[in-house]
Write a protein that holds these residues in place. Structure first.
Motif, short mmCIF file in Angstrom:
data_model
loop_
_atom_site.label_atom_id
_atom_site.label_comp_id
_atom_site.label_asym_id
_atom_site.label_seq_id
_atom_site.Cartn_x
_atom_site.Cartn_y
_atom_site.Cartn_z
N THR A 1 44.34 41.40 43.19
CA THR A 1 45.75 41.61 42.84
C THR A 1 46.45 42.61 43.75
N VAL B 1 34.18 41.38 41.66
CA VAL B 1 35.52 41.50 41.08
C VAL B 1 35.48 41.71 39.57
N ARG B 2 34.31 41.77 39.01
CA ARG B 2 34.21 42.07 37.58
C ARG B 2 34.53 43.54 37.36
N PRO B 3 34.93 43.92 36.16
CA PRO B 3 35.22 45.34 35.89
C PRO B 3 34.07 46.24 36.36
N GLY B 4 34.43 47.24 37.12
CA GLY B 4 33.44 48.15 37.67
C GLY B 4 32.88 47.70 39.01
N GLY B 5 33.21 46.49 39.44
CA GLY B 5 32.71 45.96 40.70
C GLY B 5 33.46 46.55 41.89
N ASP C 1 30.52 38.70 41.38
CA ASP C 1 30.26 39.92 40.61
C ASP C 1 31.08 41.11 41.10
N HIS D 1 37.00 45.09 42.29
CA HIS D 1 37.64 44.78 41.02
C HIS D 1 39.16 44.59 41.13
N THR D 2 39.86 45.44 41.86
CA THR D 2 41.32 45.34 41.96
C THR D 2 41.79 44.57 43.19
#
Length: 141
Positions: A94, A83-87, A81, A90-91
């Motif tokens: 990469t 790395v999900r958007p907003g986590g 969870d 998240h970035t």
């Protein structure tokens, strides 16, 4: 005043082979052709085994899962969870030179409360890989 620290025995090749065998046996019992990677505390490869029938990418995913669990000292199953958007992370996948993999199947290995390495399993469903890895770690003496 500093307190003395007790030396912790590092993860040995014998430990790594025991982890590989336990994870492999667990995967085999579930009918899963898996790859298993064991890293020491410095992120160096101690042991690796890929079942002849495992998909080729299982070797890469097992290694990345182990590396991720080691670097963050957390099972990769607990990080999905993040790395999900907003986590929180998240970035993060990469932004580093060495790729992390936030899929269940990587588990840190501790001895006497200290991080000594990690195991990663690839080839099954993420929940299966996590189970194979945690079973192996739980059996390490």
């Amino acid at each position: 005043m500093s307190t003395p620290t007790t030396a912790v025995v590092p993860l040995t090749t014998q430990d790594a082979e025991a982890l590989i065998e336990a994870a492999r046996a667990s995967a085999e019992a579930a009918g899963v052709a898996a790859a298993v990677t064991v890293l020491d505390a410095g992120g160096h490869l101690l042991a690796f085994r890929r079942d002849d029938r495992a998909v080729l990418i299982a070797g890469e995913t097992s290694t990345r899962k182990a590396y991720t669990a080691l670097q963050l000292d957390t099972p990769t199953a607990d990080l999905v969870d993040a790395v999900r958007p907003g986590g929180l992370f998240h970035t993060l996948p990469t932004s580093l030179d060495r790729p992390l993999l936030f899929i269940a199947g990587g588990v840190p290995v501790h001895r006497d409360g200290r991080l000594i390495g990690a195991i990663g399993v690839g080839g099954g469903a993420p929940e299966q890989d996590h189970g194979f890895a945690t079973t192996a770690v739980a059996g390490l003496v």
